[in-house]
Structure formats: structure tokens, C-alpha cells
Scaffold this active site. Structure first.
Site, PDB file in Angstrom:
ATOM      1  N   TYR A  49     132.217 136.821  69.873  1.00 42.12           N
ATOM      2  CA  TYR A  49     131.173 137.052  70.832  1.00 42.12           C
ATOM      3  C   TYR A  49     131.518 137.597  72.190  1.00 42.12           C
ATOM      4  CZ  TYR A  49     127.898 134.723  67.776  1.00 42.12           C
ATOM      5  OH  TYR A  49     127.161 133.997  66.662  1.00 42.12           O
ATOM      6  N   GLU A  50     130.749 138.343  72.666  1.00 41.03           N
ATOM      7  CA  GLU A  50     131.304 138.910  74.202  1.00 41.03           C
ATOM      8  C   GLU A  50     131.871 137.727  75.084  1.00 41.03           C
ATOM      9  OE1 GLU A  50     128.907 141.636  77.514  1.00 41.03           O
ATOM     10  OE2 GLU A  50     128.176 141.401  75.402  1.00 41.03           O
ATOM     11  N   SER A  51     131.425 136.581  75.002  1.00 45.33           N
ATOM     12  CA  SER A  51     132.158 135.893  76.003  1.00 45.33           C
ATOM     13  C   SER A  51     133.534 135.447  75.862  1.00 45.33           C
ATOM     14  CB  SER A  51     131.157 134.173  75.997  1.00 45.33           C
ATOM     15  OG  SER A  51     131.398 133.976  74.679  1.00 45.33           O
ATOM     16  N   GLY A  52     134.098 135.977  74.739  1.00 41.38           N
ATOM     17  CA  GLY A  52     135.515 135.772  74.575  1.00 41.38           C
ATOM     18  C   GLY A  52     136.086 134.697  73.643  1.00 41.38           C
ATOM     19  N   GLY A 129     127.590 144.355  76.460  1.00 38.08           N
ATOM     20  CA  GLY A 129     128.795 144.959  76.027  1.00 38.08           C
ATOM     21  C   GLY A 129     128.562 146.025  74.862  1.00 38.08           C
TER      22      GLY A 129
END
Length: 247
Positions: A49-52, A129
Site C-alpha cells: 500500500y502507498e502508505s509504506g 500515487g
């Protein structure tokens, strides 16, 4: 078991994912499908996921990329710049799984505005993203409900490049990934031809080619022998409904 068109779409999208793949997941319909795949036929699917978060294994559907369950169940949590600079842009992610407000015949995605950019009719959530995901993942799968409002001849704003205007435009831009190779809707499946134009290759049970064409904002071409997708199994529906009930 009876099922809804949204359930058929989610199951069809989940089936496209394979065990062991690394999948960059968007929130919403893509997250539903990816988590369904991981809890059924692809337990080794690596959700990013884009949050890391790398290797998240939520037991319910996350509300957003900032949902704590993604970090709590991840193999690792890294910074957002590391996700993009080390994992995405070098080509280490197999599948980018995206949604869309609009998508056109060459798989270009709009999630920015409907109408003129300076004075839009509708201001959409924006890019996040997705442009980088569309540019650098090995392949891109798009999941979106099928309507003439969403499937347009040409998107009004290209948020995430699909196949541009076709004819190898991605290669001319030097983009690493193949771009959209599959679009899953509540009516069927579309795949690009050699030019990058989306072609109807499958319809879901009970759906006709004429229905799909009527819900598409361009003269949709159809594969010579479009197939009918398999209906969701009891196991698939039970797993999907359990994920939704949990969150």
C-alpha cells in the site's frame, strides 16, 4: 448462491491475481479484490500500500491507506519515498491495481476533474500515487463499474497514462511497465489489442455483448469469440462477504 454484479466484479478481479505476485493496491474496489485473492487462492500474494506497508495481511477491508491494520499486519513498514524510489520505480512490483472515475479506449485513467480543469463540473479525489503506479508496475489491472459515464472515448484529464493514443506511445515515453493489461467491470473483461485499444474479451453470466456496448462511450470492439466468465463459487462469495462484514 445468488450474487450481485459488484460481487461478480470483485471475484473476477481477484481471480486475475496469482500467488506470489507483488501487488500495489489502491483503496476501494482494488483493495477488496486483492484481499479476496489473498484469503482464497493466493495466500502468498504480497500486498503493498502507498502508505509504506509491505506484505499487509488485514482480516478486514481497510478503510484507507492510513488504516492501522495495514501496518499492524505488514511484514515491514517503510517510508513513502522508499516505496516509490526503491520498490516501484525500479520495477520490483508486478501488478498495480487501480480504480478509475473515467477510463478511455486506450486505458488512460482520469481521477482529477470532469470538465475544464480551471472550472470543472466535478472535482475528483486526484492522483495520489496512481500515475507512478501506472508508469512503473509490470502490469496494471483496473477495476471499475461499467457505464458510458465512466467509459469515455477520451478522458478529459489524463491522471494516469494507460496506452496514451496507442501505437506504442508508452514505449516512446520510456515507461517501464506494460500499462493496463486487464480492465475488470461488473459486465465483463476488457484487454488491450496490439495497438493498446481495449477490446471486450469476456462477459459475465447473464450479460450480453449488446449490454456492454450500450454502456461504453465509444464503438467498442469485441473479440472474435468472447467467453463467459465462471460464476462466483460459494467459497469465493463466503470469503468476500466475510471481509465486508468485518469492516
Amino acid at each position: 448462491m445468488s450474487y450481485t454484479t459488484d460481487e461478480m466484479m470483485s471475484v473476477a478481479a481477484a481471480r486475475a491475481l496469482r500467488d506470489g505476485q507483488r501487488c500495489f493496491v489502491g483503496i476501494g474496489l482494488p483493495s477488496t479484490a486483492a484481499n479476496l485473492a489473498r484469503t482464497t487462492h493466493a495466500p502468498g500474494l504480497v500486498l503493498i500500500y502507498e502508505s509504506g506497508t509491505l506484505g499487509s495481511k488485514p482480516d478486514r477491508l481497510p478503510a484507507s491507506i492510513g488504516d492501522g491494520i495495514l501496518a499492524e499486519t505488514a511484514d515491514a513498514v517503510v517510508s513513502v519515498p522508499e516505496i516509490f524510489n526503491y520498490w516501484l520505480q525500479p520495477g520490483r512490483i508486478d501488478i498495480g491495481f487501480l480504480g478509475a472515475a473515467q477510463i478511455d479506449r486506450f486505458g488512460n485513467i482520469n481521477t482529477t476533474v470532469v470538465g475544464d480543469y480551471a472550472d470543472p463540473k466535478v472535482r475528483l479525489p486526484g492522483a495520489g500515487g496512481a500515475p507512478e503506479i501506472a508508469a512503473s508496475c509490470g502490469e496494471v489491472f483496473v477495476v471499475v463499474r461499467h457505464s458510458a459515464r465512466a467509459f469515455v472515448e477520451r478522458v478529459e484529464f489524463v491522471t494516469s497514462l494507460g496506452h496514451g493514443a496507442g501505437e506504442g506511445e508508452r514505449a516512446r515515453y520510456g515507461l517501464r511497465g506494460k500499462g493496463p493489461t486487464l480492465v475488470v467491470t461488473d459486465l465483463g473483461l476488457l484487454r488491450p489489442d496490439e495497438r493498446g485499444e481495449l477490446i471486450l474479451t469476456a462477459v459475465h453470466p447473464g450479460v450480453t455483448v449488446e449490454q456492454v456496448r450500450a454502456a461504453t462511450g465509444w464503438e467498442l470492439r469485441v473479440a472474435e469469440e468472447p467467453v463467459v466468465t465462471d460464476a462466483p463459487t460459494e467459497a469465493e462469495l463466503s470469503a468476500l462477504r466475510a471481509l465486508r462484514a468485518a469492516g
